[in-house]
Scaffold this motif. Structure first.
Motif: not given
Length: 350
Positions: A276-285
């Motif tokens: 779980x510590x390797x999880x990331x979220x990214x938003x691109x606009x």
């Protein structure tokens, strides 16, 4: 009687739910070492090559592993020829006679290039895997169909553009894609980078179907087959999705409408090795990329639920990442209000 018996065995294999877990007791280190030892062998004598790769093994799965690893690490992807072929086939798709002539001409060119330069497109990879497996007395088939990536089969079906293999091991069929295991092509130079990806070897059919759809649906190897629409409109997956065995479950489509007030839940099926510590979220606009924190994360058995609430209206690429590599992408439209549903997971635009 023997024919009927063989048909029953094959059908039983197709209806069975294939999983790489079936071979957890097998250590593929030796098979991979053999493939590495014979790196650089030519294709002038295929029976001799098969003997070198498989003679020390007693199980079909180890023999197939040595063959598959060797092909994936010794054959380069001819991306330029693949693009040329696709463009020509699209141009001639309404002229059966001209298309047939082109296919025959290109096939001759493809096999010559494969034998001479060890360079080919997906059809050549699938052909070589099948030929080497057949020599090793392993039942293997070429499966033709559609491959889905950022450039192909997004929302609309193209002409068939990909080939892979089904292999019969221990009375079950399994799916593998040596082309996508072999590496990737850097654009715009078309330079091939050899980078073996084990995620496409004996892949879980539910994951395989996210980016592969066969012309004959029986080769989905699933009890409940996804539709063509499911394939075309699902979230986008990548090589790292396969490498980490991540299967997007919900939302079921890539295009999603939501609002600022809604909590959006993204559900992924994960493997035992998931951290779980390797999880990331990214938003691109556009040109801006922003890492964001999930509202909440919950793991239940092998399912990960990731909650996120968007702060602003607009259109976004929403990337779920693992170890800084994208594994799933959704396209999000955030409105001020939505009136027809209480949760964004039910507001899917197809």
């Amino acid at each position: 009687m023997e024919k009927i018996k063989a048909i029953i065995i094959i059908l039983f294999g197709i209806s069975s739910f294939a999983q790489t877990d079936d071979f957890k007791q097998i250590d593929f280190t030796k098979a991979d070492s053999i493939a590495k030892f014979y790196h650089g062998e030519n294709l002038d004598n295929l029976p001799l090559l098969v003997h070198k790769l498989t003679a020390t093994f007693t199980t079909d799965v180890e023999k197939f592993r040595a063959i598959y690893t060797w092909v994936s690490t010794n054959i380069d992807n001819d991306y330029g020829s693949a693009v040329k072929n696709q463009r020509k086939r699209k141009k001639l798709m309404n002229d059966d006679y001209a298309l047939g002539n082109w296919n025959n001409t290109f096939k001759i060119h493809m096999f010559r290039t494969l034998l001479k330069d060890k360079k080919t497109i997906c059809t050549g990879y699938a052909y070589l895997i099948k030929e080497l497996s057949t020599i090793a007395n392993i039942n293997c088939k070429i499966i033709d169909g559609y491959g889905r990536n950022i450039d192909n089969n997004i929302g609309e079906l193209s002409v068939p553009n990909h080939s892979w293999n089904a292999v019969f091991l221990n009375n079950k069929w399994y799916l593998s894609d040596a082309t996508w295991s072999s590496g990737y092509t850097e654009l715009p130079t078309y330079a091939f980078i050899s980078d073996y990806n084990d995620g496409y070897f004996l892949t879980e059919p539910k994951l395989f179907s996210k980016s592969h759809y066969p012309l004959n649906e029986q080769w989905l190897l699933m009890q409940n087959n996804p539709s063509v629409s499911d394939f075309l409109n699902g979230p986008l997956v990548y090589g790292n999705t396969f490498k980490n065995t991540i299967i997007p479950i919900t939302p079921a489509t890539m295009y999603i409408e939501t609002s600022k007030k809604m909590i959006n839940t993204f559900t992924l099926e994960i493997s035992e090795s998931f951290k779980i510590e390797e999880l990331e979220l990214e938003i691109s606009n556009g040109s801006n990329r922003t890492k964001v924190e999930p509202t909440n994360t919950v793991i239940t058995d092998n399912l990960l639920n990731v909650d996120y609430q968007f702060k602003r209206t607009g259109h976004y690429d929403f990337h779920i990442k693992l170890k800084d590599e994208v594994v799933v992408t959704y396209l999000i439209k955030v409105k001020r209000k939505l009136y027809h549903s209480k949760r964004s997971s039910n507001k899917i635009k197809i």
